[in-house]
Scaffold this active site. Structure first.
Site, PDB file in Angstrom:
ATOM      1  N   ASP A 173      14.334   5.372  -9.206  1.00 38.07           N
ATOM      2  CA  ASP A 173      13.857   5.038  -8.033  1.00 38.07           C
ATOM      3  C   ASP A 173      14.427   3.305  -7.791  1.00 38.07           C
ATOM      4  O   ASP A 173      13.646   2.613  -7.312  1.00 38.07           O
ATOM      5  CB  ASP A 173      11.949   5.131  -7.876  1.00 38.07           C
ATOM      6  CG  ASP A 173      11.986   5.223  -6.320  1.00 38.07           C
ATOM      7  OD1 ASP A 173      13.079   5.442  -5.440  1.00 38.07           O
ATOM      8  OD2 ASP A 173      10.590   5.319  -5.893  1.00 38.07           O
ATOM      9  N   PHE A 226       0.505   6.112  -4.568  1.00 35.75           N
ATOM     10  CA  PHE A 226      -0.317   5.415  -5.703  1.00 35.75           C
ATOM     11  C   PHE A 226      -1.541   4.900  -5.287  1.00 35.75           C
ATOM     12  O   PHE A 226      -3.032   4.913  -6.161  1.00 35.75           O
ATOM     13  CB  PHE A 226       0.719   4.311  -6.085  1.00 35.75           C
ATOM     14  CG  PHE A 226       0.531   3.944  -5.960  1.00 35.75           C
ATOM     15  CD1 PHE A 226      -0.586   2.756  -6.370  1.00 35.75           C
ATOM     16  CD2 PHE A 226       1.585   2.997  -4.613  1.00 35.75           C
ATOM     17  CE1 PHE A 226      -0.113   0.906  -5.861  1.00 35.75           C
ATOM     18  CE2 PHE A 226       1.735   1.836  -4.476  1.00 35.75           C
ATOM     19  CZ  PHE A 226       0.876   0.319  -4.744  1.00 35.75           C
ATOM     20  N   GLY A 227      -2.000   3.934  -4.276  1.00 33.06           N
ATOM     21  CA  GLY A 227      -2.690   3.104  -4.188  1.00 33.06           C
ATOM     22  C   GLY A 227      -2.903   2.244  -3.998  1.00 33.06           C
ATOM     23  O   GLY A 227      -2.042   1.530  -2.521  1.00 33.06           O
ATOM     24  N   ARG A 228      -3.155   0.903  -4.070  1.00 31.98           N
ATOM     25  CA  ARG A 228      -2.718  -0.563  -3.569  1.00 31.98           C
ATOM     26  C   ARG A 228      -1.839  -1.341  -4.778  1.00 31.98           C
ATOM     27  O   ARG A 228      -1.932  -1.318  -6.001  1.00 31.98           O
ATOM     28  CB  ARG A 228      -3.816  -1.678  -3.512  1.00 31.98           C
ATOM     29  CG  ARG A 228      -5.291  -0.614  -2.141  1.00 31.98           C
ATOM     30  CD  ARG A 228      -5.940  -1.293  -2.402  1.00 31.98           C
ATOM     31  NE  ARG A 228      -7.106  -1.972  -2.944  1.00 31.98           N
ATOM     32  CZ  ARG A 228      -7.535  -2.926  -3.074  1.00 31.98           C
ATOM     33  NH1 ARG A 228      -7.852  -3.604  -1.810  1.00 31.98           N
ATOM     34  NH2 ARG A 228      -8.343  -3.032  -3.910  1.00 31.98           N
ATOM     35  N   ALA A 229      -1.439  -2.843  -4.020  1.00 38.82           N
ATOM     36  CA  ALA A 229      -0.852  -3.552  -4.814  1.00 38.82           C
ATOM     37  C   ALA A 229      -1.233  -4.325  -4.185  1.00 38.82           C
ATOM     38  O   ALA A 229      -1.815  -4.883  -3.076  1.00 38.82           O
ATOM     39  CB  ALA A 229       0.425  -3.463  -5.173  1.00 38.82           C
ATOM     40  N   GLU A 239       0.807  -1.342  -0.069  1.00 45.26           N
ATOM     41  CA  GLU A 239      -0.073   0.178   0.273  1.00 45.26           C
ATOM     42  C   GLU A 239       1.253   1.342  -0.199  1.00 45.26           C
ATOM     43  O   GLU A 239       1.690   1.058   0.291  1.00 45.26           O
ATOM     44  CB  GLU A 239      -0.332  -0.204   1.495  1.00 45.26           C
ATOM     45  CG  GLU A 239      -2.166   0.450   0.403  1.00 45.26           C
ATOM     46  CD  GLU A 239      -2.777  -0.565   1.709  1.00 45.26           C
ATOM     47  OE1 GLU A 239      -4.638  -0.255   1.471  1.00 45.26           O
ATOM     48  OE2 GLU A 239      -3.167  -1.073   2.457  1.00 45.26           O
ATOM     49  N   GLY A 240       0.538   1.757  -0.669  1.00 43.88           N
ATOM     50  CA  GLY A 240       1.501   3.472  -0.498  1.00 43.88           C
ATOM     51  C   GLY A 240       0.509   4.392  -1.405  1.00 43.88           C
ATOM     52  O   GLY A 240      -0.737   5.126  -1.084  1.00 43.88           O
ATOM     53  N   LYS A 266      -1.155  -3.214 -10.054  1.00 38.88           N
ATOM     54  CA  LYS A 266      -1.024  -2.401  -9.171  1.00 38.88           C
ATOM     55  C   LYS A 266      -1.826  -0.485  -9.610  1.00 38.88           C
ATOM     56  O   LYS A 266      -2.310  -1.245 -10.887  1.00 38.88           O
ATOM     57  CB  LYS A 266       0.606  -2.061  -9.440  1.00 38.88           C
ATOM     58  CG  LYS A 266       0.394  -0.142  -8.640  1.00 38.88           C
ATOM     59  CD  LYS A 266       2.478  -0.049  -8.926  1.00 38.88           C
ATOM     60  CE  LYS A 266       2.694   1.430  -8.457  1.00 38.88           C
ATOM     61  NZ  LYS A 266       4.006   1.832  -8.203  1.00 38.88           N
TER      62      LYS A 266
HETATM   63  P1  ADP Z   1       5.176   2.432  -4.923  1.00 38.37           P
HETATM   64  O1  ADP Z   1       4.817   3.129  -6.411  1.00 38.37           O
HETATM   65  O2  ADP Z   1       3.888   3.144  -3.983  1.00 38.37           O
HETATM   66  O3  ADP Z   1       6.179   2.508  -4.618  1.00 38.37           O
HETATM   67  P2  ADP Z   1       5.328  -0.286  -6.198  1.00 38.37           P
HETATM   68  O4  ADP Z   1       5.265  -0.759  -7.522  1.00 38.37           O
HETATM   69  O5  ADP Z   1       6.945   0.052  -5.863  1.00 38.37           O
HETATM   70  O6  ADP Z   1       4.283   0.755  -5.622  1.00 38.37           O
HETATM   71  O7  ADP Z   1       4.749  -1.406  -4.882  1.00 38.37           O
HETATM   72  C1  ADP Z   1       4.487  -0.923  -3.526  1.00 38.37           C
HETATM   73  C2  ADP Z   1       4.793  -2.518  -2.969  1.00 38.37           C
HETATM   74  O8  ADP Z   1       4.079  -3.580  -3.562  1.00 38.37           O
HETATM   75  C3  ADP Z   1       6.741  -3.218  -3.851  1.00 38.37           C
HETATM   76  O9  ADP Z   1       7.353  -2.436  -2.479  1.00 38.37           O
HETATM   77  C4  ADP Z   1       6.726  -4.130  -3.130  1.00 38.37           C
HETATM   78  O10 ADP Z   1       6.418  -4.788  -1.050  1.00 38.37           O
HETATM   79  C5  ADP Z   1       4.646  -4.714  -3.387  1.00 38.37           C
HETATM   80  N1  ADP Z   1       5.145  -5.512  -5.017  1.00 38.37           N
HETATM   81  C6  ADP Z   1       4.832  -4.503  -6.378  1.00 38.37           C
HETATM   82  N2  ADP Z   1       4.803  -5.187  -7.608  1.00 38.37           N
HETATM   83  C7  ADP Z   1       5.087  -6.313  -6.771  1.00 38.37           C
HETATM   84  C8  ADP Z   1       5.335  -7.465  -7.565  1.00 38.37           C
HETATM   85  N3  ADP Z   1       5.592  -7.480  -9.384  1.00 38.37           N
HETATM   86  N4  ADP Z   1       5.394  -8.834  -7.215  1.00 38.37           N
HETATM   87  C9  ADP Z   1       5.515  -8.536  -5.252  1.00 38.37           C
HETATM   88  N5  ADP Z   1       5.479  -7.291  -5.041  1.00 38.37           N
HETATM   89  C10 ADP Z   1       5.187  -6.572  -5.362  1.00 38.37           C
HETATM   90 MG    MG Z   2       7.750   1.182  -3.929  1.00 37.11          MG
END
Ligand code: ADP
Ligand code: MG
Length: 265
Positions: free
Chosen positions: A127, A15-18, A12-13, A33
């Site tokens: 990043d 931006f929203g959720r993963a 969760e960030g 995402k």
């Molecule tokens: P943000 O822009 O908030 O940093 P991320 O794309 O880095 O978003 O995703 C946030 C978190 O979700 C990651 O740090 C990771 O822990 C998990 N995550 C995101 N994408 C994946 C993926 N493809 N596989 C496993 N974990 C993921």
């Molecule tokens: Mg990230």
């Protein structure tokens, strides 16, 4: 999210959720995402850039893109699920036990190969940090999170306001100079150091002192048990002038450590 069933939220960030999902047709697991699209037209274009850039990347060390779609002011990016989670979590799990030299070199070489591909596509990641680098279940590195990425020489490359964790930011960024491919190299140096010591190379009790350390390029030396080549490599990657830093191409092909690295690819 028609076609997918939600399994659990894994990140969760701002931006929203993963979200971990399963495709109803193939039963394969993916990560979606979800990014909240701003009402403002130009801002929503920049949110879409992440999906566009990721969709262009096809490389064994970059998270594979599956599809992207929009629904209810949400942009959904469907991508490969990296079962090993992010590298930051993996580092934290070690507590005080060092990684083997073999793991360090293999992971570092794989992230350099992924980042070199990104640069060859004229894109900067901007990043790179252990939280944005993922592991598959067999321990292969995948670079992810293209939310800050930009196309080289676009006006955006010059107007980057940094909002994330400051530990990986190169000195030129603190000096308000443009982000360039060598700034990504600096960040990868920070990740290499983290793999070697389980700590950040540049740490301080205040932002001001952190920035001072970064701009002087002063960090504690690696522990003595690690080969001299790694110390030498970090010294090159942490040159404060980006022009003196090797490109990823140089690192992987003609640097004195490149043979050592490529043996691990
Ligand atoms: P943000 O822009 O908030 O940093 P991320 O794309 O880095 O978003 O995703 C946030 C978190 O979700 C990651 O740090 C990771 O822990 C998990 N995550 C995101 N994408 C994946 C993926 N493809 N596989 C496993 N974990 C993921
Ligand atoms: Mg990230």
């Amino acid at each position: 999210m028609e076609g997918y069933s939600e399994l659990k939220v894994i990140g969760e960030g701002s931006f929203g959720r993963a979200v971990l999902v399963r495709c109803k047709n193939t039963l394969q697991e993916y990560v979606v995402k979800e990014i909240q699209l701003p009402k403002n037209q130009s801002k929503s274009l920049s949110s879409r850039r992440e999906a566009v850039l990721l969709s262009r990347m096809k490389h064994p060390h970059i998270v594979a893109f599956r599809e992207a779609f929009e629904a209810d002011h949400l942009l959904c990016i469907v991508m490969e699920y990296c079962r090993g989670g992010d590298l930051l979590r993996r580092i934290q799990q070690q507590k005080t036990t060092c990684f083997t030299l073999d793991d360090i070199l293999r992971w570092f070489t794989q992230m350099c190969a992924g980042a070199m591909y990104i640069h060859d596509m004229r894109v900067l990641h901007r990043d790179l940090k252990s939280k944005n680098i993922f592991l598959t279940d067999n321990g292969t590195i995948k670079l992810g999170d293209f939310g800050s990425a930009c196309v080289l020489n676009s006006p955006k490359a010059y107007a980057h306001t940094y909002v994330g964790t400051p530990y990986y930011v190169a000195p030129e960024i603190w000096e308000n100079k443009p982000y360039n491919n060598k700034s990504d190299v600096w960040s990868l140096g920070c990740v290499l150091y983290e793999l070697c010591t389980l700590r950040h190379p540049f740490q301080a009790s205040s932002w001001k002192n952190l920035i001072l350390k970064v701009c002087r390029g002063s960090y504690p030396p690696l522990p003595k048990h690690l080969p001299y080549e790694l110390q030498h490599l970090l010294k090159q990657m942490f040159k404060t002038n980006p022009k003196d830093r090797p490109s990823l191409h140089t690192l992987l092909t003609c640097h004195r450590v490149s043979r050592l690295l490529r043996a691990h690819l």
